[in-house]
Design an enzyme around this catalytic site. Structure first.
Site, short mmCIF file in Angstrom:
data_model
loop_
_atom_site.label_atom_id
_atom_site.label_comp_id
_atom_site.label_asym_id
_atom_site.label_seq_id
_atom_site.Cartn_x
_atom_site.Cartn_y
_atom_site.Cartn_z
N CYS A 1 0.80 -1.17 0.01
CA CYS A 1 -0.09 -0.05 0.06
C CYS A 1 0.77 1.12 0.05
O CYS A 1 0.30 2.43 -0.22
CB CYS A 1 -0.89 -0.04 1.34
N ASN B 1 -10.11 -0.29 0.21
CA ASN B 1 -8.67 -0.11 0.15
C ASN B 1 -7.92 -0.49 -1.11
O ASN B 1 -8.02 -1.85 -1.27
CB ASN B 1 -8.00 -0.95 1.05
N HIS C 1 -3.38 7.34 2.53
CA HIS C 1 -3.68 6.04 1.97
C HIS C 1 -5.05 5.65 2.43
O HIS C 1 -5.39 5.86 3.59
CB HIS C 1 -2.80 5.14 2.16
#
Length: 340
Positions: free
Chosen positions: A122, A293, A263
């Protein structure tokens, strides 16, 4: 002449298929309220086997949209063959090799571009952005496409509500070009890694744990594992640390920043960081409700959508300061403040 770098444009691409929280109630014991309260997610985009959507196709579309947006937003007309380098941040490419970046290069027709992948989960987009900046600053390349694409649905256990509620698929991109150092659009990067904590979030490569005997060829494949509590505890510390360091390295205060773009992992993590740095809601870019996500794609997807929706307005006469903060498996985390 000292060389700086500046972001010219952003782009994104997401699958057509939408999976809502209500859809997930058909797979395991959960509810829209339970998921929303814990994550802030209402729906996510997921590639469909019938759509032909892949990491390559979504990455290519995001990159092409980014190129088109350069003309739209800053009147920067660039052709694919003028791109010198393509860096793709991904942990879920279509192939172990060749790289997703090489395949995107071919699809774009960016025949002069060097291409390679970076894997930092990520945080991958921040790491790739840092790498792109350094290549430009060194004078080696002038125009670089940075792409983040992940298809976590391929490796999600859809019977496990700890992970199935979190992830979505998508791709995001930005175009960075060389400018005079006086116009440089990047403050110093802050990036970190902690490999000793890898066991809290991982996806094993099945090929490293076999070969599979013919008698077991249908053995269950490896799927993503996440210790939600451990990752959450890491993230609520990592995001403020990364923001603190970004401000210290840039000589800026949180009040100088126009938008925080973290993020998109969990709305509680985002709100916690915003509260600590006293960012009002309108200065925090969050779209986790619609996409979940999307790993390395989440930051560029969030910026590009915010521009399209008019939340971030690109005025050619003023520069916005965007604080980009990533964190993920590795464990890895990092940040940078950019002038855009």
């Amino acid at each position: 002449m000292a060389i700086g770098a500046k972001i010219k444009s952003w782009g994104r691409a997401v699958p057509e298929k939408i999976v809502t929280n209500d859809d997930l109630t058909q797979l395991f014991d959960t509810s829209d309220e339970w998921i929303s309260q814990r994550t802030g997610i209402k729906q996510r985009r997921v590639v469909s086997p019938d759509s032909g959507e892949t990491a390559i196709s979504l990455g290519t579309q995001a990159a092409q949209n980014c190129i088109n947006n350069a003309k739209k937003y800053v009147d920067f007309d660039i052709k694919p063959e003028e791109i010198d380098l393509i860096i793709c941040a991904t942990a879920t490419g279509d192939y172990l090799f060749p790289s997703t970046a090489c395949m995107i290069q071919a699809e774009l027709g960016a025949t002069n571009a060097v291409a390679f992948d970076i894997s930092a989960a990520c945080t991958g987009f921040i790491f790739a952005l840092n790498t792109a900046y350094n290549y430009i600053h060194s004078g080696q390349f002038k125009n670089v496409l940075v792409i983040g694409v992940d298809l976590m649905s391929r490796f999600t256990d859809w019977a496990d509500r700890r992970t199935a509620i979190i992830f979505g698929d998508g791709a995001g991109a930005c175009l960075i070009s060389a400018v005079d150092q006086s116009e440089n659009g990047f403050y110093p990067f802050y990036i970190r890694s902690r490999g000793d904590t890898a066991c809290s979030l991982y996806l094993k490569n099945q090929g490293t744990h076999f070969p599979v005997p013919a008698s077991e060829i249908d053995a269950a494949r490896e799927l993503a594992y996440m210790d939600g509590k451990a990752v959450y505890e890491f993230a609520v510390k990592a995001v403020p640390e990364a923001m603190d360091q970004a401000c210290q390295l840039s000589g800026l205060s949180p009040e100088d920043i126009d938008f925080l773009v973290p993020h998109q992992a969990n709305i509680r993590i985002i709100k916690s960081a915003a509260k600590r740095f006293k960012f009002p809601e309108e200065k925090v870019i969050a779209n986790i409700e619609r996409y979940g996500n999307t790993s390395a794609a989440s930051i560029p997807i969030a910026v590009d959508e915010a521009m399209e929706l008019g939340k971030i307005i690109k005025d050619p006469d003023t520069e916005l300061k965007l604080a980009l903060v990533g964190f993920g498996a590795g464990l890895t985390w990092g940040s940078v403040i950019v002038r855009y």
